[in-house]
Design a protein around this motif. Structure first.
Motif, short mmCIF file in Angstrom:
data_model
loop_
_atom_site.label_atom_id
_atom_site.label_comp_id
_atom_site.label_asym_id
_atom_site.label_seq_id
_atom_site.Cartn_x
_atom_site.Cartn_y
_atom_site.Cartn_z
N ASN A 109 1.19 -1.36 0.13
CA ASN A 109 0.01 0.24 0.56
C ASN A 109 1.06 1.67 -0.01
OD1 ASN A 109 -2.52 1.51 0.06
ND2 ASN A 109 -2.57 1.69 1.88
N LEU A 110 2.44 0.99 0.59
CA LEU A 110 3.13 2.54 0.15
C LEU A 110 4.14 2.21 -0.65
CD1 LEU A 110 3.77 2.06 4.54
CD2 LEU A 110 2.51 3.53 3.51
N ARG A 111 3.54 1.72 -1.45
CA ARG A 111 4.79 0.96 -2.98
C ARG A 111 4.38 1.44 -3.99
NH1 ARG A 111 10.05 2.37 -3.11
NH2 ARG A 111 10.74 0.67 -4.58
N TRP A 112 4.84 2.26 -4.70
CA TRP A 112 4.19 2.45 -6.34
C TRP A 112 4.19 1.53 -7.63
CZ3 TRP A 112 -0.04 5.36 -6.06
CH2 TRP A 112 -1.18 5.84 -6.95
N PHE A 113 5.47 0.67 -7.60
CA PHE A 113 6.00 0.42 -8.30
C PHE A 113 6.94 -1.16 -8.09
CE2 PHE A 113 5.42 3.33 -12.07
CZ PHE A 113 4.58 2.58 -12.12
N ARG A 114 6.73 -1.91 -8.13
CA ARG A 114 7.14 -3.06 -7.56
C ARG A 114 8.67 -3.54 -8.53
NH1 ARG A 114 3.59 -2.06 -5.26
NH2 ARG A 114 1.62 -3.05 -5.78
N GLU A 115 9.45 -4.48 -8.22
CA GLU A 115 10.30 -4.72 -9.42
C GLU A 115 9.92 -5.45 -10.33
OE1 GLU A 115 13.56 -3.50 -8.91
OE2 GLU A 115 13.01 -2.99 -7.24
N LYS A 116 8.86 -6.73 -9.79
CA LYS A 116 8.62 -7.13 -10.95
C LYS A 116 7.20 -6.31 -11.96
CE LYS A 116 7.34 -10.90 -8.80
NZ LYS A 116 7.25 -12.71 -7.98
N GLU A 117 6.51 -5.43 -11.62
CA GLU A 117 6.23 -4.27 -12.34
C GLU A 117 6.92 -3.06 -13.45
OE1 GLU A 117 4.44 -2.65 -9.51
OE2 GLU A 117 2.20 -3.27 -10.00
N ILE A 118 8.14 -3.01 -12.85
CA ILE A 118 9.64 -2.23 -13.29
C ILE A 118 10.13 -2.95 -14.57
CG2 ILE A 118 11.71 -0.95 -12.76
CD1 ILE A 118 10.82 -0.29 -10.18
N GLU A 119 10.49 -4.09 -14.64
CA GLU A 119 10.92 -5.67 -15.82
C GLU A 119 9.24 -5.41 -16.69
OE1 GLU A 119 11.90 -8.70 -13.40
OE2 GLU A 119 13.17 -7.84 -12.21
N LYS A 120 8.07 -5.26 -16.54
CA LYS A 120 7.28 -5.87 -16.93
C LYS A 120 7.30 -4.43 -17.92
CE LYS A 120 2.26 -6.56 -17.59
NZ LYS A 120 1.01 -6.80 -17.05
N MET A 121 7.69 -3.09 -17.68
CA MET A 121 7.39 -1.87 -18.34
C MET A 121 8.56 -2.11 -19.01
SD MET A 121 6.16 1.26 -14.93
CE MET A 121 6.04 1.61 -16.04
N ILE A 122 9.36 -1.77 -19.19
CA ILE A 122 10.45 -1.96 -19.88
C ILE A 122 10.37 -3.41 -20.67
CG2 ILE A 122 13.62 -3.08 -19.56
CD1 ILE A 122 13.03 -1.85 -16.58
#
Length: 131
Positions: A109-122
């Protein structure tokens, strides 16, 4: 004998109703206009200018150069609203939500993007560039 001022204040408050809101037992009080609650990030509006990273006194923002976006960790936020004021495209705003208490400072709830989401966006950006 004279009664100390502190003692008279304590004795006077013993017979008054509590001045605070008994929140868990009742509904929270309505927030006033201009309240600075949880930060909301509109990813689609963000242009990656990094002004929010520059002005944030608490280090909430982290720039992701591969996707030209920022990720934020609200566990650090001091709700100063400087990032909202400086954002040129209104990608950030303050909400009325203030119930953010948790025992885990790394709560989703306090974090916007997690590592998996960042990798998916890349990966999505790389696919879009190949087309």
């Amino acid at each position: 004998m004279r009664v100390p001022p502190t003692l008279s204040a304590v004795l006077g408050n013993l017979f008054r109703k509590p001045a605070t809101n008994p929140f868990p037992e009742s509904e929270p009080v309505p927030v006033p206009e201009g309240f600075r609650g949880k930060l909301v990030y509109h990813v689609d509006k963000c242009v990656g200018c990094r002004l929010c990273v520059t002005v944030c006194p608490a280090g909430v923002f982290e720039y992701i150069p591969e996707v030209r976006k920022v990720t934020l960790w609200l566990g650090r936020c001091v709700f100063c609203k400087q990032c909202v004021d400086v954002c040129p495209v209104s990608a950030l705003e303050m909400s009325d939500e203030f119930l953010l208490a948790t025992y885990d400072k790394y709560d989703d709830n306090l974090r916007w993007f997690r590592e998996k989401e960042i990798e998916k966006m890349i990966e999505e950006k790389k696919k879009a560039q190949k087309k």
